[in-house]
Design an enzyme around this catalytic site. Structure first.
Site, PDB file in Angstrom:
ATOM      1  N   GLU A 104       3.703  -1.107   5.523  1.00  0.00           N
ATOM      2  CA  GLU A 104       2.812  -0.510   4.952  1.00  0.00           C
ATOM      3  C   GLU A 104       2.713   0.900   5.247  1.00  0.00           C
ATOM      4  O   GLU A 104       2.312   2.038   4.535  1.00  0.00           O
ATOM      5  CB  GLU A 104       1.336  -1.169   5.268  1.00  0.00           C
ATOM      6  CG  GLU A 104       1.464  -2.694   4.836  1.00  0.00           C
ATOM      7  CD  GLU A 104       0.058  -3.343   5.328  1.00  0.00           C
ATOM      8  OE1 GLU A 104       0.027  -3.485   6.415  1.00  0.00           O
ATOM      9  OE2 GLU A 104      -0.916  -3.763   4.600  1.00  0.00           O
ATOM     10  N   GLU A 124       2.721 -11.248   7.372  1.00  0.00           N
ATOM     11  CA  GLU A 124       1.437 -11.476   7.591  1.00  0.00           C
ATOM     12  C   GLU A 124       0.881 -12.848   7.356  1.00  0.00           C
ATOM     13  O   GLU A 124       0.440 -13.510   8.274  1.00  0.00           O
ATOM     14  CB  GLU A 124       0.172 -10.730   6.927  1.00  0.00           C
ATOM     15  CG  GLU A 124       0.215  -9.001   7.661  1.00  0.00           C
ATOM     16  CD  GLU A 124       1.262  -8.130   6.896  1.00  0.00           C
ATOM     17  OE1 GLU A 124       2.236  -8.558   6.208  1.00  0.00           O
ATOM     18  OE2 GLU A 124       1.088  -6.850   7.044  1.00  0.00           O
TER      19      GLU A 124
END
Ligand code: 3H9
Length: 699
Positions: A104, A124
């Site tokens: 990210e 995640e």
């Protein structure tokens, strides 16, 4: 030393993150990034910026140990917002793994340059959460929903080549990565013009916006096996937001989903397993500098279901493997199955023809036992009979190299007794694989009384090399996994006698999250196996034995606790079995009554927890987390429930003790009385987590 530093390569600022081992984005790293980015922005002599990492990898994610604790600003989103407001090109220089928050961060940069072989992903979901730093909104905008969706839902990374083709990275830098990224940044500065921000690019989503049904098609094609889990549904929701909402609203939806999931029980359980799996590799009395023995060739004894699967594990990891069997026919049969397994994987797209050929090329086959002389490690996978195992190990002792590791794949038998059949018991241990061995990730490593430290270290290293999750256990009947399963089997039989039917018992457990219940499992494994063991030890299980006496051995005979029609594996409840059960209750004078799902789950799971406590008392398992890892990776225990011992803490030990005491009283079975460790922890208001270490890392 600061975890983030800034240096200059002429007119390019190089920001280096140095937070070993994986450069996780702990608070100091985020704060350091804010400071150095602001410095680079304000320095008129800096024309472009590179973000690189020291050590073995680019940022592998947020610092998981910070989850669930009060958040300390700046957040990752603050860092990314600053990145996106930078008036100068910022390039991420990626090596190793750019995962989760790491990817990210890179998506917040204007450009991404990667070293060959690096891997990029958003894992995640494996921690029971969704990305929280904009990954669900930026990745689909950059590479399209068709590619982003499976990456986020599976959590599996892609490699640099694939990332380049997808447009996730802009360049692969052969040679020095930082130098390559600096050159790229300088070129971007020279080129001038508007800097690309992923948040602004919407064209990859235009087709889905025009036809929302296309998104449903992507969901239908990629959403698999998420029973009971919260995170996948949330991920779908926030990915849909990427199409339906403006960017900032999508970000907010993602942040809300992340916050909700990260404080939930499922993510806590999955983080517990993440740390427990790593902790399981640490053996307190094994010197840190111990050197594993070198493994260049494995020999597997037996080409049956287990032997075949085990040998595939070695070939898959690039280790040459010789399979020894008693006859050519047995070898033909075994190798037929191995080939078919590979062909099926190839058909599903999991393997290319060239990869399959190269794996098959690593196998050798023979009926000549002397071939063990070439082995650095031998895995014995012959029948579960002590005399046979002893004979095999005696022969191994005479022929194998002095340095060879001699492992047995026994699932119950005494490894110390097997080791005594050799003159080198220090080279012997158990390596207990789980069926199907080429698929299941657990490897119980059974440490014998005399197993040498370097032999144990070799088994752990080999286990990791072949992609398994190794967990070290001590010698006892059934070790950890099967011993606890035995406690469950006794209660499962009692439930039948007291009033439940096989599909009710199995149904309660599958609803709990297990892939199958005890009776489906028995039918799959073959009921005759445990029948033979019971007969040999003078034990009786009224229902199971009656079925076996009627020739019902499970799937292989088309009938067991269920009936299987036309070779199908689908269990169908059978009225004949119900009659057998009712008759058995009558014979034993047990009055039948309706039994609810909740009672079924407690009656089956609590005795396992109790046995787990005994296993800890005896030192057979080193930590409660090891037991959890065994159940998640070897028995399909739902990872979002964190394993039986973690689940016990969640339920509360005093309640479990009370229920076990009741079960013991009702059944007259003393082994159901709470184990001393369980009773003690309950009395002290503690949980199993208090004697493990992962609780320190999972808030
Ligand atoms: C995330 O990023 C959320 C964001 O979207 C949003 C935020 C707002 N944190 O595995 P190893 C420790 S979620 C803390 O043995 P390898 C690990 O416990 C995160 N610690 O090495 C171990 O400690 P110890 C998304 C971490 O070379 C040591 O590092 N990212 C973290 O076999 C070495 O680890 C992930 O899920 C962490 N993030 O494998 C990636 N990662 O030595 C998680 C590792 O005390 N990490 N540790 O036992 C991995 O998958 C592997 O560690 C990796 C390296 C592949 C990177």
């Amino acid at each position: 030393m600061s975890v983030v530093s800034l240096s200059r390569n002429d007119d390019v600022a190089v920001i280096t993150i140095d937070n070993p081992p994986v450069n996780a984005l702990k608070h100091e790293v985020r704060a350091g990034l804010m400071d150095t980015l602001a410095q680079a922005r304000d320095d008129a002599g800096v024309r472009a910026v590179v973000i690189a990492c020291a050590g073995r990898t680019f940022v592998a994610g947020a610092d998981i140990t910070e989850f669930g604790k009060p958040r300390q600003p700046p957040s990752l989103s603050d860092v990314i917002a600053l990145l996106e407001s930078m008036p100068k090109p910022v390039v991420a220089a990626i090596h190793g793994t750019a995962l989760g928050g790491g990817l990210e961060l890179a998506l917040g940069c204007h450009f991404r340059v990667a070293a060959p072989g690096s891997r990029l992903g958003l894992p995640e979901i494996k921690l029971g959460i969704v990305p929280g730093g904009g990954g669900t909104q930026r990745l689909p905008r950059l590479i399209g929903m068709e590619k982003a969706f499976p990456m986020i839902l599976s959590g599996d990374p892609i490699d640099a080549k694939e990332a380049l083709a997808a447009g996730l990275v802009d360049e692969i830098a052969d040679g020095d990565l930082t130098a390559g990224a600096v050159a790229f940044a300088r070129r971007a500065a020279e080129k001038g013009g508007a800097l690309p921000r992923i948040r602004d690019g919407d064209d990859k989503l235009a087709a889905l916006r025009a036809d929302p049904k296309k998104f449903d098609d992507i969901v239908a094609a990629n959403l698999k096996r998420t029973r009971g889990m919260h995170a996948p549904a949330k991920a779908v929701e926030v990915l849909r937001a990427a199409i339906e909402m403006p960017f900032d609203e999508g970000l907010q939806a993602e942040r809300d989903a992340f916050s909700e999931l990260v404080t939930g029980d499922q993510s806590k359980a999955q983080r517990h397993i993440f740390f427990a799996e790593r902790e399981a590799l640490k053996i307190p009395d094994l010197p840190r500098d111990i050197k594993p023995r070198e493994i260049n060739r494995a020999v597997v004894l037996g080409a049956g279901t287990m032997g075949g699967g085990i040998s595939m594990c070695f070939a898959n990891a690039g280790i040459p493997v010789t399979v020894i069997e008693a006859s050519e026919e047995a070898l033909d049969r075994g190798f037929g199955i191995i080939r078919r397994n590979y062909e099926n994987t190839m058909k599903r797209g999991g393997l290319t023809q060239a990869e399959m050929d190269s794996r098959l090329g690593l196998f050798a086959r023979t009926t000549d036992f002397d071939a063990v002389k070439d082995a650095d490690i031998v895995i014995e996978a012959v029948f579960e009979e002590m005399d046979l195992k002893k004979e095999v190990f005696g022969k191994l002792d005479r022929i194998a190299k002095p340095q060879a590791v001699l492992a047995t794949n026994t699932s119950y038998l005494n490894v110390d007794e097997i080791a005594q059949a050799t003159k080198r018991p220090s080279s012997v241990l158990g390596m207990h694989f789980f069926s199907p061995a080429n698929v299941m990730r657990l490897l119980e490593i059974v440490r014998g009384k005399e197993t040498a430290p370097d032999v144990l270290a070799t088994a752990i290293a080999v286990g990791r090399k072949i992609g398994k999750v190794p967990t070290v256990v001590g010698v006892c009947h059934g070790f950890v996994g099967n011993r606890m399963l035995r406690a469950r089997a006794i209660e499962a039989e009692r439930l039948l006698l007291e009033g439940a039917l096989p599909h009710e018992v199995d149904g309660a457990l599958t609803e709990f999250g297990l892939p199958m219940g005890p009776f489906q499992m028995g039918d799959l494994a073959g009921l005759d196996v445990s029948w033979r063991i019971r007969k040999a030890t003078g034990l009786r299980a009224e229902v199971a034995d009656t079925l076996c006496e009627a020739g019902r051995f499970g799937q292989k005979t088309g009938k067991g606790f269920y009936i299987y029609e036309g070779g199908s594996r689908t269990p169908i409840p059978d009225p004949e079995v119900e009659q057998i059960i009712v008759n058995a209750s009558r014979r034993l004078g047990v009055t039948r009554r309706p039994i609810g799902k909740e009672e079924i789950v407690e009656r089956l799971i609590f005795p396992m927890i109790n046995e787990g406590a005994r296993i800890l008392e005896e030192g057979i398992a080193l930590r409660p987390g090891d037991i959890d890892v065994i159940y998640v990776y070897g028995y399909g225990w739902p990872i979002w429930r964190g394993g039986p011992m973690f689940y016990a803490d969640h339920i509360g030990l005093p309640y479990i003790c009370d229920r076990l005491t009741e079960f013991a009283k009702n059944s007259g079975n003393k082994s159901l009385e709470p184990a001393p460790l369980l009773a003690q922890l309950a009395a002290e208001g503690r949980g199993f987590g208090s004697i493990g270490l992962t609780t320190k890392k999972v808030a």
